[in-house]
Design a protein around this motif. Sequence first.
Motif, mmCIF file in Angstrom:
data_model
loop_
_atom_site.group_PDB
_atom_site.id
_atom_site.type_symbol
_atom_site.label_atom_id
_atom_site.label_comp_id
_atom_site.label_asym_id
_atom_site.label_seq_id
_atom_site.Cartn_x
_atom_site.Cartn_y
_atom_site.Cartn_z
ATOM 1 N N VAL A 49 23.382 68.930 38.570
ATOM 2 C CA VAL A 49 24.685 68.241 38.108
ATOM 3 C C VAL A 49 25.333 67.657 39.335
ATOM 4 N N ARG A 55 21.873 78.249 34.492
ATOM 5 C CA ARG A 55 22.739 77.385 34.356
ATOM 6 C C ARG A 55 23.368 77.086 35.625
ATOM 7 N N ARG A 59 20.434 67.860 32.400
ATOM 8 C CA ARG A 59 20.773 69.331 32.235
ATOM 9 C C ARG A 59 19.647 69.933 31.294
ATOM 10 N N SER A 60 19.449 69.297 30.308
ATOM 11 C CA SER A 60 18.425 69.591 29.307
ATOM 12 C C SER A 60 16.965 70.030 29.737
ATOM 13 N N LYS A 96 23.157 64.109 29.926
ATOM 14 C CA LYS A 96 22.643 65.334 29.338
ATOM 15 C C LYS A 96 21.231 65.645 29.631
ATOM 16 N N ASP A 97 20.504 64.665 29.382
ATOM 17 C CA ASP A 97 19.093 64.968 29.606
ATOM 18 C C ASP A 97 18.638 65.764 30.707
ATOM 19 N N LYS A 117 30.928 64.127 34.114
ATOM 20 C CA LYS A 117 30.597 63.610 32.869
ATOM 21 C C LYS A 117 29.682 62.462 32.776
ATOM 22 N N THR A 145 33.945 70.915 32.399
ATOM 23 C CA THR A 145 32.788 70.089 32.034
ATOM 24 C C THR A 145 31.461 70.850 31.582
ATOM 25 N N ASP A 146 31.060 71.947 32.180
ATOM 26 C CA ASP A 146 29.768 72.782 32.052
ATOM 27 C C ASP A 146 30.000 74.122 31.823
#
Length: 306
Positions: free
Chosen positions: A209, A201, A191-192, A188-189, A184, A111-112
């Motif tokens: 996450v 990361r 992570r951003s 995604k926001d 999943k 996934t990452d």
Amino acid sequence: MDKIRESILTKSHASKLERRGKIISFMCLGGICLIVLAIFIFIAYRGLATFTSDHVSIFKFLGGTKWNPEVTENGHPLVGALPMITGSFLITILATLLALPFAIGTALMMTDITPKMGTRILQPVLELLVGIPSVVYGFVGLTVVVPFMRSIFGGSGFGILAGTFVLFVMVLPTITSMTVDALKSVPKDYRSASLALGATRWQTIYKVVLRTATPGILTAIVFGMARAFGEALAVQMVVGNAALMPTSLVAPASTLTSVLTTGIGNTVLGTVQNDALWSLALILLLMSLAFNLAIHLIAKRGELKR
């Protein structure tokens, strides 16, 4: 007027079809509920017969360490289920703990870290592991794991540790697949935003996450435990099937499922031996309900946190 009549007839016909569809759906749902209820009532009726007709105390059944229903002691059959309960929990917990870091690491790869390679390589591997029959896992454990345990620790090689390694491979795809879904589902926001604030990361994975996906990962763990707790054939082939309290991880032991599968065909319905086995089946059913309840509670807590 003809067009209006046609539209009215079409709507009435559609409403009739919709009503019939609802009736069929509710009938199917009711049939499934009746089947589950019938299974529960039947197993509960047969399982509780041990404590009514055979005059066996439920506390002695759950806390006794001797299992030999054909032998009586002071007028009571020896039906202590504690060795099997202990063996089942030990193998389940150890296999889940062993599979958890591998499952989380594999899920993060998919996934990452390297999602393209993970989807291309790891996903088919997981699907292959899911499709392998239990008897194949048991045979591999019998021919590879048991001799390895024998060469390292001595003895027969059968025991809880051998069953742990076999179940580790069996529950790994289940926990991994559900962990992938949980990761999943993290927006995604998140992570951003974490990366935009200067986090690396790995900091994003660890502090954002994984923490956000914790309810889903816990659900995967419980599903894996339920899978391991109910496994019968593979464990039966490597655990040793000795109804004794486990003294070490490499000594022959037994589980609820192994005793059931080896003994249910050799008993007569209505006898003490048969009733005792049905009581073990009732314990398995109650544990399955407990696992499902835990999954629902974890899911509700996850929804509340969001």
